[in-house]
Design an enzyme around this catalytic site. Structure first.
Site, mmCIF file in Angstrom:
data_model
loop_
_atom_site.group_PDB
_atom_site.id
_atom_site.type_symbol
_atom_site.label_atom_id
_atom_site.label_comp_id
_atom_site.label_asym_id
_atom_site.label_seq_id
_atom_site.Cartn_x
_atom_site.Cartn_y
_atom_site.Cartn_z
ATOM 1 N N LYS A 132 -10.838 -4.357 -4.832
ATOM 2 C CA LYS A 132 -11.778 -3.291 -5.155
ATOM 3 C C LYS A 132 -11.061 -2.011 -5.558
ATOM 4 O O LYS A 132 -11.661 -1.123 -6.142
ATOM 5 C CB LYS A 132 -12.718 -3.050 -3.983
ATOM 6 C CG LYS A 132 -12.035 -2.639 -2.708
ATOM 7 C CD LYS A 132 -13.046 -2.581 -1.572
ATOM 8 C CE LYS A 132 -12.389 -2.732 -0.232
ATOM 9 N NZ LYS A 132 -13.206 -3.363 0.758
ATOM 10 N N LYS A 169 -4.561 -10.674 -6.778
ATOM 11 C CA LYS A 169 -5.853 -10.884 -6.096
ATOM 12 C C LYS A 169 -6.909 -9.899 -6.616
ATOM 13 O O LYS A 169 -6.584 -8.784 -7.027
ATOM 14 C CB LYS A 169 -5.688 -10.783 -4.570
ATOM 15 C CG LYS A 169 -5.854 -9.419 -3.996
ATOM 16 C CD LYS A 169 -6.044 -9.427 -2.480
ATOM 17 C CE LYS A 169 -6.286 -7.989 -2.051
ATOM 18 N NZ LYS A 169 -6.790 -7.746 -0.753
ATOM 19 N N LYS A 214 0.832 -1.213 0.000
ATOM 20 C CA LYS A 214 0.000 0.000 0.000
ATOM 21 C C LYS A 214 0.860 1.254 0.000
ATOM 22 O O LYS A 214 0.444 2.279 -0.522
ATOM 23 C CB LYS A 214 -0.959 0.009 1.188
ATOM 24 C CG LYS A 214 -1.961 -1.132 1.106
ATOM 25 C CD LYS A 214 -3.388 -0.706 1.282
ATOM 26 C CE LYS A 214 -4.271 -1.801 0.723
ATOM 27 N NZ LYS A 214 -5.654 -1.752 1.093
HETATM 28 P P1 ATP Z 1 -8.072 -3.487 -1.145
HETATM 29 O O1 ATP Z 1 -8.069 -4.387 -2.308
HETATM 30 O O2 ATP Z 1 -8.451 -2.091 -1.450
HETATM 31 O O3 ATP Z 1 -6.876 -3.633 -0.295
HETATM 32 P P2 ATP Z 1 -9.753 -5.434 -0.099
HETATM 33 O O4 ATP Z 1 -10.619 -5.774 -1.252
HETATM 34 O O5 ATP Z 1 -8.627 -6.325 0.256
HETATM 35 O O6 ATP Z 1 -9.254 -3.958 -0.249
HETATM 36 P P3 ATP Z 1 -10.567 -5.338 2.672
HETATM 37 O O7 ATP Z 1 -11.624 -4.511 3.304
HETATM 38 O O8 ATP Z 1 -9.166 -4.967 2.963
HETATM 39 O O9 ATP Z 1 -10.755 -5.286 1.114
HETATM 40 O O10 ATP Z 1 -10.805 -6.864 2.984
HETATM 41 C C1 ATP Z 1 -11.971 -7.382 3.542
HETATM 42 C C2 ATP Z 1 -11.897 -8.893 3.664
HETATM 43 O O11 ATP Z 1 -11.952 -9.487 2.371
HETATM 44 C C3 ATP Z 1 -10.614 -9.419 4.297
HETATM 45 O O12 ATP Z 1 -10.923 -10.495 5.152
HETATM 46 C C4 ATP Z 1 -9.797 -9.892 3.139
HETATM 47 O O13 ATP Z 1 -8.913 -10.910 3.504
HETATM 48 C C5 ATP Z 1 -10.882 -10.406 2.213
HETATM 49 N N1 ATP Z 1 -10.462 -10.348 0.812
HETATM 50 C C6 ATP Z 1 -10.117 -9.238 0.121
HETATM 51 N N2 ATP Z 1 -9.822 -9.529 -1.158
HETATM 52 C C7 ATP Z 1 -9.991 -10.872 -1.290
HETATM 53 C C8 ATP Z 1 -9.839 -11.789 -2.373
HETATM 54 N N3 ATP Z 1 -9.470 -11.390 -3.573
HETATM 55 N N4 ATP Z 1 -10.092 -13.102 -2.153
HETATM 56 C C9 ATP Z 1 -10.486 -13.528 -0.934
HETATM 57 N N5 ATP Z 1 -10.643 -12.721 0.137
HETATM 58 C C10 ATP Z 1 -10.398 -11.400 -0.021
#
Ligand code: ATP
Ligand code: LTN
Length: 330
Positions: free
Chosen positions: A199, A196, A114
């Protein structure tokens, strides 16, 4: 006597909630609700580690609250609050930052990623983010924490800080276990299946939002990157297909063998449409419920206020113990 263990988890209200968030985290929250005493939070304090527009931030928070309820959080049995409504999180976070090493935080891969992405705004908050996350978990004496695989390192840090505090004083914090479901712990980008699904990706074709309309879902899956073969099977070098199979499996509860049989002799085009349809079938009722909930702001307010009261009561018990052990005057 209540014999259920405690489950805690949280998600940031930072805009779109993706299919990755749903499969990796939220779906497990919902599935585990009967087995555990559940406490869920919207981690809005974490969200300001990236600069937010105030109006959009307020809107995203309310929408994320409604969306998670629509996904199936059962507010009668579970607590679901907004992190900033419970001051104990910020309070414990300061305290625990004095029991966390600079070196430990420097090793966090999410911080490294980040700070590269937001190189114009590398704040102390971004750096100490895992301490706030540890505080979230430890305040509720959580036994298990369901998260996606990317959060495992933060859970390890939480355990280390808790063990350190317990050994300096006397046992104070329960040591939490991560709960990372094997299938779906890391849903990949539809455009770059080695990354991965995120969002914050600048290409919206790379992720499915839980609020995407059926036509967009079909379009995005049709465009999903696969490989030059044509047989639907799980295998090395087939990252795109492996990811679609994982999504399909999580939506339908079918095993990979069952999926391979179902699509044997059929091409990727047909498979992609079936994956899209399975996702649409899962998301449509959530979207309907979301619209209904969002039009009832009084109900939402009642839910998060009552939850914050219950959470405050539990959190303050832990915080008071911590302050007393350190030697703060009561
Ligand atoms: P960013 O991508 O902006 O870092 P994020 O999509 O990872 O955000 P978070 O709010 O940080 O969103 O994560 C929320 C939950 O979703 C966490 O438990 C994280 O491990 C899970 N998560 C996020 N992305 C994935 C993914 N691609 N596959 C499975 N679990 C995910
Ligand atoms: N950092 C987490 C969100 C989060 C969290 C938590 C998850 C904040 N506090 C406590 C589990 C437990 C993320 O998913 N990015």
């Amino acid at each position: 006597m209540n014999e259920k263990k405690t489950l805690f988890s949280a998600i940031q209200p930072s805009g779109t909630i993706t299919l990755g968030n749903y499969i990796g985290a939220i779906k497990n929250w919902i599935d585990l609700q009967d087995k555990f005493d559940c406490i869920f939070a919207l981690a809005d304090l974490h969200t300001i580690t990236v600069r937010q527009d105030p109006k959009a931030f307020r809107k995203n928070t309310i929408e994320a609250y409604a969306l998670l309820l629509a996904c199936g959080i059962n507010i009668k049995d579970s607590i679901f609050f907004i992190q900033s409504h419970v001051p104990a999180h910020s309070q414990l976070s300061w305290v625990l930052s004095c029991y966390t090493q600079f070196g430990e935080l420097s090793r966090m891969t999410q911080f490294k990623d980040k700070s590269q992405k937001h190189s114009d705004n590398i704040t102390c908050g971004l750096f100490s983010y895992p301490v706030l996350m540890a505080s979230d978990i430890l305040l509720y004496q959580a036994d298990v924490v369901p998260v996606g695989a990317d959060q495992k390192q933060h859970l390890e840090l939480t355990r280390n800080v808790a063990e350190r505090f317990n050994s300096i004083y006397t046992p104070t914090f329960k040591i939490p276990e991560p709960y990372i479901h094997k299938n779906g712990a890391k849903i990949m980008s539809l455009q770059e299946p080695l990354k991965k699904m995120s969002k914050s990706d600048s290409n919206p074709n790379s992720y499915i939002s839980i609020l995407d309309k059926p036509d967009d879902i079909i379009k995005k899956f049709k465009r999903a990157i696969t490989d030059s073969e044509s047989s639907v099977r799980f295998g090395e070098g087939k990252d795109g297909i492996n990811n679609l199979m994982t999504i399909y499996s999580c939506m339908t509860n079918k095993s990979f063998d069952e999926i391979e049989n179902e699509f044997s002799g059929l091409g990727y085009g047909e498979f992609k449409l079936s994956v899209a349809q399975a996702v649409i079938d899962k998301l449509t009722p959530i979207q309907t419920k979301f619209t209904e909930l969002l039009s009832n702001k009084d109900y939402l307010e009642k839910c998060y206020k009552e939850s914050a009261e219950k959470a405050t009561y539990i959190a303050n018990k832990t915080l008071n113990k911590v302050m007393k052990k350190i030697g703060f005057i009561n």
